[in-house]
Design an enzyme around this catalytic site. Structure first.
Site, short mmCIF file in Angstrom:
data_model
loop_
_atom_site.label_atom_id
_atom_site.label_comp_id
_atom_site.label_asym_id
_atom_site.label_seq_id
_atom_site.Cartn_x
_atom_site.Cartn_y
_atom_site.Cartn_z
N HIS A 166 -1.11 47.68 6.60
CA HIS A 166 -1.32 47.11 7.94
C HIS A 166 -0.01 47.11 8.74
CE1 HIS A 166 0.43 43.46 6.16
NE2 HIS A 166 -0.45 43.57 5.20
N GLN B 114 0.83 -1.19 0.00
CA GLN B 114 0.00 0.00 0.00
C GLN B 114 0.88 1.25 0.00
OE1 GLN B 114 -2.41 -0.70 3.58
NE2 GLN B 114 -4.23 -0.77 2.28
N ARG C 118 5.80 50.59 10.42
CA ARG C 118 6.62 50.09 9.32
C ARG C 118 7.97 50.81 9.26
NH1 ARG C 118 5.01 45.51 6.17
NH2 ARG C 118 2.81 45.22 6.67
N HIS D 247 9.72 45.47 6.14
CA HIS D 247 9.64 44.80 7.43
C HIS D 247 10.94 44.95 8.19
CE1 HIS D 247 5.80 42.69 7.72
NE2 HIS D 247 5.89 42.37 6.45
N GLY E 188 3.69 38.48 7.30
CA GLY E 188 2.88 37.46 6.64
C GLY E 188 3.70 36.44 5.88
N HIS E 189 4.66 36.92 5.08
CA HIS E 189 5.52 35.98 4.36
C HIS E 189 6.28 35.08 5.32
CE1 HIS E 189 4.80 38.44 0.78
NE2 HIS E 189 5.41 37.51 0.07
N LYS F 157 -0.74 41.24 14.64
CA LYS F 157 -0.62 42.57 14.03
C LYS F 157 -1.58 43.57 14.66
CE LYS F 157 0.97 41.66 9.27
NZ LYS F 157 2.08 42.63 9.21
N ARG G 1 11.64 40.17 2.34
CA ARG G 1 10.74 41.29 2.64
C ARG G 1 11.48 42.38 3.42
NH1 ARG G 1 6.07 42.26 0.13
NH2 ARG G 1 4.86 42.74 2.01
#
Length: 319
Positions: free
Chosen positions: A198, A107, A145, A273, A204-205, A137, A267
């Site tokens: 934001h 299998q 930023r 960032h 996020g990355h 965040k 980033r």
């Protein structure tokens, strides 16, 4: 720390079904930075678009930080890890020793412990990790930023305003270097629109990278050594063999860790960032995936003793 910093998974040719892919990407023109004067910086903050598009200077293998910045400007959420998973699945890389089907002769895993399992998991954990990141965040940090902080530095040094900026920042070599090149103390941006609206922390990355790379290390044997490592040429148009003394020590786990770092710090290199955004987001993503794997473990019908792999901190864990 082993081999070249850029991950092999950003360079290796791969396939999606019958589609063969050479990993050359659109790259941005060198020495082209944005928001280096206060008028353009203020226009971006006020949303006074439309903003110009980045100047694309052809395709290239990723060869420097600007190329990474271009990549992380246009990628789909889990593109890098989908590509890595496809390469691992189609090039005979062994599965994690904990995979129950390694001990079953008649299998193979499909929906559980097979190719559909890992590909589906990448999408699932991407969404879950992003939700955890959005909470940080908006409900915890709401961090400024870098480009906005650069304006605080600029206005403080020029005497327009007085912000509580640490003297170590105001007197740094970086600030002096930027002024020598642009005549202002603003942080140059790689993108005409600067960055997202934001908050900065977490990234996020980075949280996607941490989550997806952790899933891949859990699913495949992260100690497996990759043969014939490669690097991009200085002009980025060809691939060359990597001949460093550590060429025989380049592992799946190490290259996946690099892939996560490349994306997250890409980033940072673009100026959108802070390094802390990237570093901590990788750890948050890792924690999300470990939690999901732990929650899902009791749902399998197969005899399963857990996935064992190495975390970002170098410690081994069984989930």
């Amino acid at each position: 720390l082993i081999g070249p910093y850029l991950s092999q998974f950003f360079l290796l040719p791969m396939s999606l079904g019958t589609l063969s892919i050479v990993q050359k990407f659109n790259t941005y023109a060198p020495n082209t930075d944005y928001m280096t004067d206060f008028a353009s910086w203020l226009a971006v903050q006020n949303g006074q678009g439309p903003f110009p598009a980045n100047i694309v200077s052809g395709t290239s293998y990723i060869k420097n930080g600007r190329d990474l910045g271009a990549w992380v400007h246009s990628d789909i959420p889990f593109q890098a890890y989908l590509f890595a998973a496809q390469w691992l699945l189609t090039h005979g890389v062994p599965l994690n020793p904990g995979n129950p089907y390694l001990a079953i002769k008649n299998q193979a895993g499909v929906q559980t412990f097979g190719s559909q399992h890992i590909l589906d998991l990448l999408g699932e954990i991407t969404n879950r990790a992003l939700k955890a990141m959005w909470y940080q965040k908006w409900f915890v940090h709401r961090t400024l930023r870098p480009a906005k902080y650069g304006a605080l530095v600029h206005n403080t040094i020029t005497g327009v305003a007085k912000y509580p900026i640490d003297l170590e920042v105001l007197n740094s070599r970086a600030v002096a270097h930027i002024f020598a090149k642009y005549g202002t103390y603003l942080l140059p941006a790689a993108y005409p629109e600067s960055g997202p609206q934001h908050p900065s922390y977490g990234e996020g990355h980075g949280v996607i990278a941490g989550a997806c790379v952790t899933a891949l290390k859990a699913f495949f044997n992260d100690t497996f050594v990759l043969s014939s490592p490669i690097i991009a040429s200085d002009h980025g148009q060809t691939l060359l063999p990597y001949t460093g003394a550590d060429a025989g020590q380049i592992t799946v786990g190490g290259e996946l860790n690099k892939l996560a770092s490349n994306v997250a710090l890409g980033r940072d290199m673009a100026g959108v960032h802070w390094r802390s955004d990237a570093k901590e987001a990788l750890l948050l993503g890792e924690a999300v995936t470990i939690s999901i794997l732990r929650d899902q473990r009791p749902t399998y019908n197969e005899p399963f003793d857990g996935f064992t792999f190495t975390k970002f901190d170098g410690k081994t864990i069984t989930v």
